[in-house]
Design an enzyme around this catalytic site. Structure first.
Site, PDB file in Angstrom:
ATOM      1  N   ARG A 101       8.966 -50.932  58.043  1.00  4.72           N
ATOM      2  CA  ARG A 101       8.591 -52.322  58.470  1.00  4.72           C
ATOM      3  C   ARG A 101       8.159 -52.336  59.808  1.00  4.72           C
ATOM      4  O   ARG A 101       8.412 -51.348  60.570  1.00  4.72           O
ATOM      5  CB  ARG A 101       9.805 -53.336  58.633  1.00  4.72           C
ATOM      6  CG  ARG A 101      10.393 -53.629  57.076  1.00  4.72           C
ATOM      7  CD  ARG A 101      11.515 -54.601  57.261  1.00  4.72           C
ATOM      8  NE  ARG A 101      12.703 -54.008  57.940  1.00  4.72           N
ATOM      9  CZ  ARG A 101      13.059 -54.163  59.514  1.00  4.72           C
ATOM     10  NH1 ARG A 101      12.341 -55.133  60.048  1.00  4.72           N
ATOM     11  NH2 ARG A 101      13.991 -53.720  59.990  1.00  4.72           N
TER      12      ARG A 101
ATOM     13  N   TYR B 282       4.666 -49.938  51.720  1.00  5.67           N
ATOM     14  CA  TYR B 282       6.181 -49.594  52.064  1.00  5.67           C
ATOM     15  C   TYR B 282       7.085 -50.589  51.567  1.00  5.67           C
ATOM     16  O   TYR B 282       6.513 -51.943  51.777  1.00  5.67           O
ATOM     17  CB  TYR B 282       6.384 -49.329  53.436  1.00  5.67           C
ATOM     18  CG  TYR B 282       7.878 -49.248  53.883  1.00  5.67           C
ATOM     19  CD1 TYR B 282       8.711 -48.019  53.630  1.00  5.67           C
ATOM     20  CD2 TYR B 282       8.285 -50.377  54.400  1.00  5.67           C
ATOM     21  CE1 TYR B 282       9.890 -48.258  53.659  1.00  5.67           C
ATOM     22  CE2 TYR B 282       9.576 -50.492  54.616  1.00  5.67           C
ATOM     23  CZ  TYR B 282      10.571 -49.362  54.267  1.00  5.67           C
ATOM     24  OH  TYR B 282      11.790 -49.509  54.701  1.00  5.67           O
TER      25      TYR B 282
ATOM     26  N   LYS C 285      13.247 -58.421  52.206  1.00 10.16           N
ATOM     27  CA  LYS C 285      13.259 -59.248  53.378  1.00 10.16           C
ATOM     28  C   LYS C 285      12.694 -60.349  53.543  1.00 10.16           C
ATOM     29  O   LYS C 285      12.721 -61.523  54.188  1.00 10.16           O
ATOM     30  CB  LYS C 285      13.226 -58.296  54.731  1.00 10.16           C
ATOM     31  CG  LYS C 285      13.777 -56.776  54.875  1.00 10.16           C
ATOM     32  CD  LYS C 285      15.333 -56.892  54.662  1.00 10.16           C
ATOM     33  CE  LYS C 285      16.076 -55.906  55.221  1.00 10.16           C
ATOM     34  NZ  LYS C 285      17.285 -55.697  55.012  1.00 10.16           N
TER      35      LYS C 285
ATOM     36  N   HIS D  54      21.977 -61.466  56.638  1.00  6.75           N
ATOM     37  CA  HIS D  54      21.404 -60.218  56.417  1.00  6.75           C
ATOM     38  C   HIS D  54      23.074 -59.285  56.005  1.00  6.75           C
ATOM     39  O   HIS D  54      23.790 -58.751  57.148  1.00  6.75           O
ATOM     40  CB  HIS D  54      20.880 -59.585  57.559  1.00  6.75           C
ATOM     41  CG  HIS D  54      20.415 -58.156  57.496  1.00  6.75           C
ATOM     42  ND1 HIS D  54      20.159 -57.498  58.688  1.00  6.75           N
ATOM     43  CD2 HIS D  54      20.483 -57.360  56.535  1.00  6.75           C
ATOM     44  CE1 HIS D  54      19.718 -56.184  58.246  1.00  6.75           C
ATOM     45  NE2 HIS D  54      20.046 -56.048  56.958  1.00  6.75           N
TER      46      HIS D  54
ATOM     47  N   SER E  18      20.887 -52.448  61.361  1.00 13.65           N
ATOM     48  CA  SER E  18      20.540 -51.313  60.420  1.00 13.65           C
ATOM     49  C   SER E  18      21.136 -50.235  60.970  1.00 13.65           C
ATOM     50  O   SER E  18      21.505 -50.117  62.129  1.00 13.65           O
ATOM     51  CB  SER E  18      18.886 -50.914  60.464  1.00 13.65           C
ATOM     52  OG  SER E  18      18.280 -52.099  59.969  1.00 13.65           O
TER      53      SER E  18
ATOM     54  N   CYS F 162      24.189 -48.849  60.606  1.00 12.34           N
ATOM     55  CA  CYS F 162      25.625 -49.243  61.114  1.00 12.34           C
ATOM     56  C   CYS F 162      26.632 -49.218  60.178  1.00 12.34           C
ATOM     57  O   CYS F 162      27.736 -49.532  60.252  1.00 12.34           O
ATOM     58  CB  CYS F 162      25.742 -50.459  62.036  1.00 12.34           C
ATOM     59  SG  CYS F 162      25.082 -50.575  63.496  1.00 12.34           S
TER      60      CYS F 162
ATOM     61  N   ASP G 153      23.470 -55.481  51.075  1.00  8.62           N
ATOM     62  CA  ASP G 153      22.465 -56.219  52.309  1.00  8.62           C
ATOM     63  C   ASP G 153      22.186 -57.533  52.229  1.00  8.62           C
ATOM     64  O   ASP G 153      21.994 -57.793  53.439  1.00  8.62           O
ATOM     65  CB  ASP G 153      20.895 -55.428  51.738  1.00  8.62           C
ATOM     66  CG  ASP G 153      20.014 -55.131  52.795  1.00  8.62           C
ATOM     67  OD1 ASP G 153      20.237 -55.243  53.851  1.00  8.62           O
ATOM     68  OD2 ASP G 153      18.789 -55.644  52.601  1.00  8.62           O
TER      69      ASP G 153
ATOM     70  N   ARG H  24      14.029 -43.611  51.377  1.00  5.81           N
ATOM     71  CA  ARG H  24      14.969 -44.603  50.939  1.00  5.81           C
ATOM     72  C   ARG H  24      14.962 -44.211  49.305  1.00  5.81           C
ATOM     73  O   ARG H  24      14.507 -43.203  48.866  1.00  5.81           O
ATOM     74  CB  ARG H  24      13.994 -45.977  50.578  1.00  5.81           C
ATOM     75  CG  ARG H  24      13.782 -46.515  51.827  1.00  5.81           C
ATOM     76  CD  ARG H  24      14.872 -47.078  52.437  1.00  5.81           C
ATOM     77  NE  ARG H  24      14.778 -47.810  53.984  1.00  5.81           N
ATOM     78  CZ  ARG H  24      15.494 -48.695  54.342  1.00  5.81           C
ATOM     79  NH1 ARG H  24      16.446 -49.309  53.799  1.00  5.81           N
ATOM     80  NH2 ARG H  24      15.493 -49.146  55.709  1.00  5.81           N
TER      81      ARG H  24
END
Length: 622
Positions: A87, A235, A244, A264, A286, A288, A311, A405
């Site tokens: 992103r 992407y 998102k 989120h 992100s 974590c 997510d 990913r």
């Protein structure tokens, strides 16, 4: 702005699948207007079938966009242009009449809570990019549902794209195809337009057969018009517009207008040995461990965790006052590096079939590889890196891109929750905030009230590796783990969260904060994490039932010395894990206050100001 053209156009594009006459009127107009503008050679209306998917995957294999991974069943690898791997916050904008609708006006400098673009600037940018951008290509029409089709919490979108990679990925990540078109009827839908920005014939050769246009990349959201417009990137986060763009940025704005929350957050179900079950939602920035927690194998005997989503959560109070949540997605778009049988065995089981991998390394026997996969290679097996070069561990650079990913169907997860597609959603009884904090922040604490909990979410911070290597690690503010994803002014977002307490009959979930990442003086983690995190969830579970004992501290309730079940664990330094230092927290609250006052400025709700003052006072009395 996208042109509003007349109906009944003489389209030069040939419809190669589906029929324009079968489309709902508004969908047909959206398609025809943009086909006239983008000038594709062909139009393909996606039906979502196995047969269509097989054809598209085969076509991408022929064109060199995908490679078949022969070690697994129907798994594929895409390697992107190295300039199109993530992103891009600097090129992701929200377009509204007034800047303040999108972001609070900071005291000084630029807002870190979103990027606004004026309608005039957007119109210029749009007209410089989209006319003729699909020449020589096929425009795919993707009807998709965020959330189970027919759920009162779900929303429908139509994405037009010239990327077959997007079609195959959206088929995994959303409910996609003919049933969605049938469900649209005369109803509303979010209009999504995406182009890789590489009309044919090409002006420049492609890198890795991956079309993109990094110089002109732009991802724009027009919430007032329910439109998402993306150009120049293939992407996932920039091109799978249900993710998102829709599920957080567009949906958070819809949620504000309609009285719900788009967050989120992972959603998990946890069942105790007596068979009682509760659902929790958790927001972490992100890297974590959201996916790891959502798919955890608990180390505690008799406890069970099941995954609803890893997510995104859409949550709304029902008539009885329960906060009901759905996972609007249909798949997992997970970061591959660090995923292993040790860290996330359920993710490893999920990705063995029907999965599209992007920018991971490939083994010579047709498998995948990445940093932290923790699997020995068979003798003689070599590795090709994400840069499509032979790789060895001596190369001094990773074999897989750090943001590589897997895109995989949620239904394949061995611990997917039985109610994961329940149209009414699952009842959330606890909300967890957390971040990567090497110092100062205890393993777990519980907020003192709903208002205090909203402040805890606003104050979230997490360690991030600075882009400039020599800077080392810095602690970044990431309120609600939503900093890159707010669809409107964060001050108004806080007011919206606070307003939930006024909901008639609301059974407000308890709010907790966790930190799995605290380190000792030697830099070693104080807590083992992963499956052992079930011990913290057990304490939360019992707190929700009003059972577990607590100790009041200036920052919230922490477990009493004996309240955490440590049976079977080696030595854990509980004193250090739960220590709350006056000096640390004075600095912490000062940083949080400065950030919120600078960034949210005049839009900071007075309830949050009161929470800051109250916390300061409690710390001063330590």
């Amino acid at each position: 702005m996208p042109p509003q053209l007349q109906n009944g156009l003489n389209l030069s594009a040939k419809v190669v699948q589906g029929s324009l006459d079968s489309l709902p009127q508004a969908v047909r107009e959206f398609l025809e207007n943009n086909a006239e503008l983008c000038q594709p050679d062909h139009i393909h209306i996606c039906d979502g079938s196995e047969e269509e998917n097989g054809r598209l995957l085969g076509q991408m294999e022929e064109e060199g966009i995908l490679r078949r991974l022969k070690k697994y069943d129907n798994c594929w690898l895409a390697l992107t242009d190295p300039r199109d791997v993530a992103r891009i916050e600097s090129k992701t904008v929200i377009v509204t009449q007034e800047q303040r609708d999108t972001v609070p006006i900071p005291k000084t400098g630029l807002s870190q809570l979103g990027r606004w673009m004026s309608e005039e600037d957007f119109e210029k940018a749009f007209n410089a990019r989209f006319p003729g951008c699909m020449k020589g290509r096929t425009m795919y029409v993707i009807p998709f549902s965020m959330g189970p089709l027919g759920s009162p919490l779900s929303k429908i979108g139509i994405e037009l794209t010239d990327s077959p990679y997007v079609v195959a990925s959206m088929r995994i990540m959303t409910r996609m195809g003919t049933p969605v078109l049938e469900a649209v009827g005369d109803g509303e839908f979010v209009k999504c337009l995406h182009s890789v920005g590489c009309p044919l014939p090409l002006q420049k050769p492609l890198v890795n057969n991956w079309p993109c246009n990094p110089e002109l990349t732009l991802i724009a959201h027009l919430p007032d018009r329910r439109e998402i417009i993306s150009f120049g990137s293939g992407y996932g986060g920039n091109s799978l517009l249900g993710k998102k763009c829709f599920a957080l940025r567009m949906a958070s704005r819809l949620a504000k207008e309609e009285g719900w929350l788009a967050e989120h957050m992972l959603i998990l179900g946890i069942t105790n040995p007596e068979g009682e079950k509760k659902y929790l939602a958790a927001a972490f920035p992100s890297a974590c461990g959201k996916t790891n927690l959502a798919m955890m194998n608990p180390s505690l005997p008799g406890w069970k965790v099941e995954c609803v989503g890893d997510d995104i959560a859409w949550m709304k109070f029902d008539a009885q006052g329960h906060l009901r949540a759905i996972n609007p997605e249909n798949g997992f778009f997970g970061v591959a590096p660090g995923t292993s049988v040790k860290t996330n065995p359920n993710a490893i089981k999920t990705i063995q079939k029907n999965t599209i991998f992007t920018n991971v390394a490939e083994t010579s026997d047709g498998g995948v590889y990445w940093e932290g996969i923790d699997e020995p290679l068979a003798s003689g097996v070599t590795i090709t890196s994400w840069k499509n070069k032979e790789w060895s561990s001596e190369d001094g650079e990773p074999c897989a891109h750090p943001n590589s990913r897997f895109c995989t169907p949620a239904s394949q997860c061995p611990i997917i929750d039985a109610a994961w597609e329940s149209p009414e959603g699952v009842p959330i009884e606890g909300i967890i905030f957390g971040g990567r904090r090497p110092a100062g922040v205890p393993l777990v604490y519980e907020a003192l009230s709903w208002q205090h909990g909203v402040f805890v979410g606003a104050a979230m911070r997490s360690e991030a590796t600075a882009a400039a290597e020599h800077k080392g690690k810095i602690i970044m503010h990431d309120p609600f783990a939503m900093r890159p994803f707010f669809g409107y002014n964060f001050g108004k977002y806080l007011a919206h969260w606070l307003s939930m307490a006024q909901h008639p009959a609301a059974k407000l979930p308890k709010i907790f904060h966790v930190n799995w990442f605290r380190k000792d003086k030697e830099g070693k983690f104080l807590w083992p994490g992963f499956g052992e995190n079930s011990r913290v969830l057990e304490w939360m579970f019992n707190r929700i039932d009003g059972k577990a004992s607590t100790k009041l501290t200036p920052i919230g309730y922490i477990p009493k010395e004996d309240a955490l079940n440590l049976k079977g664990l080696g030595h854990i330094n509980m004193m250090e894990l739960f220590s709350i230092s006056k000096e640390f927290w004075e600095k912490e609250v000062e940083d949080i206050e400065k950030y919120l006052e600078d960034q949210v400025n005049a839009d900071l709700p007075c309830e949050i100001e009161r929470e800051i003052l109250a916390l300061k006072q409690r710390i001063s009395q330590m």
